[in-house]
Design a protein around this motif. Structure first.
Motif, mmCIF file in Angstrom:
data_model
loop_
_atom_site.group_PDB
_atom_site.id
_atom_site.type_symbol
_atom_site.label_atom_id
_atom_site.label_comp_id
_atom_site.label_asym_id
_atom_site.label_seq_id
_atom_site.Cartn_x
_atom_site.Cartn_y
_atom_site.Cartn_z
ATOM 1 N N ASP A 117 47.621 118.286 63.412
ATOM 2 C CA ASP A 117 46.341 118.029 62.719
ATOM 3 C C ASP A 117 46.111 116.538 62.498
ATOM 4 O O ASP A 117 45.006 116.020 62.676
ATOM 5 C CB ASP A 117 46.319 118.732 61.344
ATOM 6 N N GLU A 120 45.233 114.984 65.803
ATOM 7 C CA GLU A 120 43.876 115.407 66.198
ATOM 8 C C GLU A 120 42.824 114.604 65.432
ATOM 9 O O GLU A 120 41.834 114.144 65.988
ATOM 10 C CB GLU A 120 43.664 116.898 65.908
ATOM 11 N N VAL A 130 39.072 117.513 71.882
ATOM 12 C CA VAL A 130 40.328 118.271 71.814
ATOM 13 C C VAL A 130 40.155 119.494 72.705
ATOM 14 O O VAL A 130 39.250 120.293 72.503
ATOM 15 C CB VAL A 130 40.652 118.707 70.376
#
Ligand code: DAH
Length: 349
Positions: A117, A120, A130
């Motif tokens: 996370d 990202e 993504v």
């Protein structure tokens, strides 16, 4: 005793019985016994046969009055019992909304997902997309399009789980998502900037540093005029996001079939700040990922003009990142799902 007296006595007794009845079954029994065909009132009325004719209407209407009054008393008692029952139920089912609630135990993302996370977020902020890819992959994407033709010796670097035939496999790397994305990319709409996190599989024997299933995050940037300086800046951002603002990186020459030149990336040790410790094995540097400039062959296989477009790629392991960052010395810990282990990484403290 005259019939009237009998009726009065009967009424008196019945009223007492009715008022002391506590449940619906009891009141129903009273009704059936008292007012039914075999009940005492009917019995009394039957005795009217023996009365002189002129007395009969008087006694008859009195008997009807007694019956009506008892019927009413029974109905009233029944309503009362029902009302009491409802009141009792309401009392029992009452909820005190002012009581403090019972805390709900909430889960949290797995530590590997937390690392993914974080990365990202970093790349979404820089305008990357993504992208997801299949875990059951074709040999074509996993190897051939990554410049690893059949029988290429570098295939030995990644022991592979093949499925049914030699064309389907459990992907050994997230690099095939590069190929899948390149194949579809339209440069007239802008550069290609993507990352792809996901699970990968290798035919390794599980031990403290190997797992047959682990994670990778692939990165790819293609455009005109992309240089190795762009790669280095990007890698530095990753290192600083995960390991701290003061981190430096260094690139060492390496080999991957899909990049040329290829580099191994080290980050300055976050434990000893480069002075030497057990984490960096006294070198001051920790190897964290592989990267390079996309090999012209990879571009050509995807139908991209390698004289116009080029760029960089990288592949990193969130498992390795988490192990380093949190001092986990056995990769298998991540996959045992022991809540006591996982809870240590709660974001809620
Ligand atoms: N696919 C490589 C591996 O699994 C990691 C990697 C290295 C990916 C360099 C890249 C790269 O995209 O440029 O070992």
């Amino acid at each position: 005793m005259g019939l009237k007296d009998k009726l009065m006595e009967l009424q008196q007794k019945a009223l007492e019985e009715i008022s002391s009845a506590e449940d619906l079954k009891k009141i129903n029994d009273i009704r059936v016994n008292l007012l039914g065909k075999k009940g005492p009132i009917t019995e009394v009325l039957r005795g009217m046969r023996d009365l002189p004719k002129e007395e009969r209407p008087n006694v008859g209407s009195f008997a009807n009055k007694v019956r009506d009054e008892l019927t009413n008393a029974i109905t009233e008692r029944k309503d009362r019992i029902e009302a009491l029952k409802t009141a009792k139920r309401l009392e029992e089912e009452k909820i005190d909304v002012t009581l403090p609630g019972v805390p709900v135990k909430a889960g949290q993302p797995h530590i590997i997902m937390q690392v993914i996370d974080q990365i990202e977020k970093l790349f979404l902020g820089m305008g990357y997309q993504v992208v997801d890819g299949p875990e059951i992959e074709e040999d074509h994407y996993n190897f051939e399009m990554m410049n690893l033709p059949k029988d290429h010796p570098a295939r030995d670097m990644q022991d592979t789980f093949y499925l049914t035939d030699n064309n389907l496999l459990m992907r050994t790397q997230t690099s095939p998502v590069q190929a899948r994305t390149m194949e579809k990319h339209d440069f007239s709409k802008g550069p290609l900037k993507m990352i792809s996190p996901g699970k990968v599989y290798r035919r390794d024997t599980d031990d403290a540093t190997h797992s047959h299933q682990f994670h990778q995050i692939e990165g790819l940037v293609l455009d005109k005029h992309i240089t190795m300086a762009d790669l280095k800046g990007t890698l530095q951002l990753i290192a600083r996001t995960i390991f701290g603002e003061e981190r430096e990186i260094r690139l060492r020459p390496s080999y991957f079939p899909f990049t040329e030149p290829s580099v191994e990336v080290d980050v300055s040790c976050f434990k000893c700040n480069g002075n030497g410790c057990s984490v960096c094995k006294d070198t001051g540097w920790i190897e964290v990922l592989g990267a390079g400039m996309v090999h012209p062959n990879v571009l050509k296989i995807s139908g991209i003009d390698a004289d116009v477009y080029g760029g960089f790629a990288f592949g990193l392991g969130p498992d390795r990142f988490a192990m380093l960052k949190y001092g986990v010395d056995d990769i298998r810990e991540f996959y045992l799902n022991d809540v006591r282990f996982l809870k240590q990484f709660s974001q809620r403290g």
